[in-house]
Write a protein that holds these residues in place. Structure first.
Motif, short mmCIF file in Angstrom:
data_model
loop_
_atom_site.label_atom_id
_atom_site.label_comp_id
_atom_site.label_asym_id
_atom_site.label_seq_id
_atom_site.Cartn_x
_atom_site.Cartn_y
_atom_site.Cartn_z
N ARG A 49 37.36 33.16 31.59
CA ARG A 49 36.20 33.35 32.20
C ARG A 49 36.31 33.47 33.84
O ARG A 49 34.97 33.60 34.33
CB ARG A 49 35.17 32.19 31.71
CG ARG A 49 34.80 32.31 30.14
CD ARG A 49 34.20 30.85 29.76
NE ARG A 49 32.94 30.84 30.71
CZ ARG A 49 32.06 29.92 30.08
NH1 ARG A 49 32.35 28.89 29.28
NH2 ARG A 49 30.79 30.00 30.90
N MET A 50 37.31 32.79 34.53
CA MET A 50 37.36 32.98 35.88
C MET A 50 37.01 34.26 36.49
O MET A 50 37.69 35.08 35.93
CB MET A 50 38.56 32.20 36.39
CG MET A 50 38.65 32.33 37.95
SD MET A 50 40.18 31.76 38.48
CE MET A 50 40.03 29.80 38.46
N PRO A 51 36.37 34.43 37.36
CA PRO A 51 36.21 35.97 38.00
C PRO A 51 37.49 36.21 38.57
O PRO A 51 38.48 35.41 38.81
CB PRO A 51 35.31 35.75 38.98
CG PRO A 51 34.57 34.31 38.84
CD PRO A 51 35.38 33.65 38.08
N ASP A 52 37.86 37.59 38.66
CA ASP A 52 38.96 38.10 39.50
C ASP A 52 38.98 37.36 40.87
O ASP A 52 38.46 37.40 41.73
CB ASP A 52 38.89 39.53 39.56
CG ASP A 52 40.08 40.19 40.26
OD1 ASP A 52 41.03 39.42 40.93
OD2 ASP A 52 40.00 41.29 40.48
N PRO A 53 39.98 36.32 41.05
CA PRO A 53 40.07 35.83 42.05
C PRO A 53 40.21 36.39 43.54
O PRO A 53 40.04 36.05 44.67
CB PRO A 53 41.46 34.58 42.02
CG PRO A 53 42.18 35.16 40.89
CD PRO A 53 41.27 36.17 39.94
N HIS A 54 40.67 37.62 43.42
CA HIS A 54 40.76 38.64 44.60
C HIS A 54 39.60 39.63 44.63
O HIS A 54 39.47 40.21 45.74
CB HIS A 54 42.17 38.98 45.03
CG HIS A 54 43.21 37.95 44.95
ND1 HIS A 54 43.19 36.99 46.21
CD2 HIS A 54 44.25 37.62 44.17
CE1 HIS A 54 44.26 36.03 45.95
NE2 HIS A 54 44.76 36.45 44.80
N GLY A 55 39.03 39.89 43.73
CA GLY A 55 37.89 40.85 43.43
C GLY A 55 38.37 42.31 43.56
O GLY A 55 37.33 43.04 43.34
N PHE A 56 39.48 42.66 43.56
CA PHE A 56 39.80 43.87 43.68
C PHE A 56 41.05 44.47 42.46
O PHE A 56 41.83 45.36 42.55
CB PHE A 56 40.46 44.40 44.89
CG PHE A 56 39.85 43.88 46.26
CD1 PHE A 56 38.76 44.66 46.47
CD2 PHE A 56 40.20 42.78 46.84
CE1 PHE A 56 37.88 44.17 47.66
CE2 PHE A 56 39.21 42.59 48.13
CZ PHE A 56 38.29 43.08 48.37
#
Length: 144
Positions: free
Chosen positions: A98-105
């Motif tokens: 469930r953790m969002p992509d920790p770098h966002g890209f």
């Protein structure tokens, strides 16, 4: 059972690029969900390895060696971590997924590792009592 979600570094995190507002908002929402579920122990981002030192022990019994960052291989560097306390590895996996992509890209990588509990390392009652006392001291300090 405690688990650590280890967020691996990316080229951007090592360059000191801060997360976007959108990513910060998504991580805040995720952390709030962990808190509401009562499973969050800790969650922190780490500064780039250019601000770090690496301490190694190249000779058994010898002096430690200190090397200043930055360190070359980003796949071996940690950009942050979240520690959760849950009932099973499956529950830890559910939270990690469930953790969002920790770098966002699309560059995020999370490693999920179970934390050793003292009884898994030793059955020595004296050592276990010392461990319990240290944890109690930490808890008392946090309540101040």
């Amino acid at each position: 059972m405690r688990f650590m979600m280890v967020v691996k570094a990316s080229n951007d995190s090592e360059a000191g690029v801060l997360p976007s507002k959108e990513l910060l908002d998504a991580m805040m929402k995720y952390n709030e969900e962990l808190v509401k579920a009562g499973v969050l122990v800790a969650a922190e981002g780490l500064q780039p390895s250019s601000n770090a030192v690496r301490i190694t022990y190249p000779v058994p019994g010898g002096k430690p060696k200190v090397v200043d960052g930055p360190f070359a291989e980003t796949k071996e560097i940690i950009a942050g971590f979240t520690i959760i306390e849950v009932k099973s590895k499956e529950e830890a996996m559910e939270w990690a997924l469930r953790m969002p992509d920790p770098h966002g890209f699309g560059e995020g990588e999370i490693e999920l590792r179970q934390v050793f509990e003292a009884p898994e390392l030793t059955q020595d009652p004296e050592v276990l009592a010392q461990e319990m006392e240290l944890r109690a001291q930490v808890t008392r300090r946090e309540k101040r």
